[in-house]
Design a protein around this motif. Sequence first.
Motif, PDB file in Angstrom:
ATOM      1  N   LYS A  45       1.174  -1.288  -0.215  1.00 53.05           N
ATOM      2  CA  LYS A  45       0.066  -0.244   0.249  1.00 53.05           C
ATOM      3  C   LYS A  45       0.812   1.234  -0.002  1.00 53.05           C
ATOM      4  CE  LYS A  45      -2.474  -1.568   3.406  1.00 53.05           C
ATOM      5  NZ  LYS A  45      -3.846  -2.258   4.830  1.00 53.05           N
ATOM      6  N   TYR A  57       0.930   6.511   2.491  1.00 52.22           N
ATOM      7  CA  TYR A  57      -0.104   6.101   2.542  1.00 52.22           C
ATOM      8  C   TYR A  57      -1.258   6.352   4.140  1.00 52.22           C
ATOM      9  CZ  TYR A  57      -3.668   1.913   3.846  1.00 52.22           C
ATOM     10  OH  TYR A  57      -4.695   1.663   4.280  1.00 52.22           O
ATOM     11  N   SER A  61      -4.841   7.826   3.052  1.00 52.32           N
ATOM     12  CA  SER A  61      -5.557   6.939   4.172  1.00 52.32           C
ATOM     13  C   SER A  61      -6.649   7.912   4.781  1.00 52.32           C
ATOM     14  CB  SER A  61      -5.490   6.107   5.124  1.00 52.32           C
ATOM     15  OG  SER A  61      -6.143   5.103   5.916  1.00 52.32           O
ATOM     16  N   HIS A  65     -10.814   9.236   4.324  1.00 49.29           N
ATOM     17  CA  HIS A  65     -11.858   8.812   4.744  1.00 49.29           C
ATOM     18  C   HIS A  65     -12.427   9.880   5.076  1.00 49.29           C
ATOM     19  CE1 HIS A  65     -11.205   4.648   6.312  1.00 49.29           C
ATOM     20  NE2 HIS A  65      -9.348   4.983   6.364  1.00 49.29           N
TER      21      HIS A  65
END
Length: 69
Positions: A45, A57, A61, A65
């Motif tokens: 990732k 990442y 991430s 969200h």
Amino acid sequence: MDKDLFEDMKNRIGCSYISDLPFHKRRIWRELKHFPLSAYPENQKQDFFHYVFDMDYAIASDRLHLSDI
């Protein structure tokens, strides 16, 4: 056989080559919101997000969200 995030995303968005991925950032970003990232190893990732988005990442991430793309 291990899962390959690069190959799986290439196939999902219809690219011919992994090297095309950075040219489809917006589409990939949208796909990632519904993509099972937990199925891939952390180092893969990290490599993927550096290659496609030029970001860590962990940062991506958090943005995935919070974003409403």
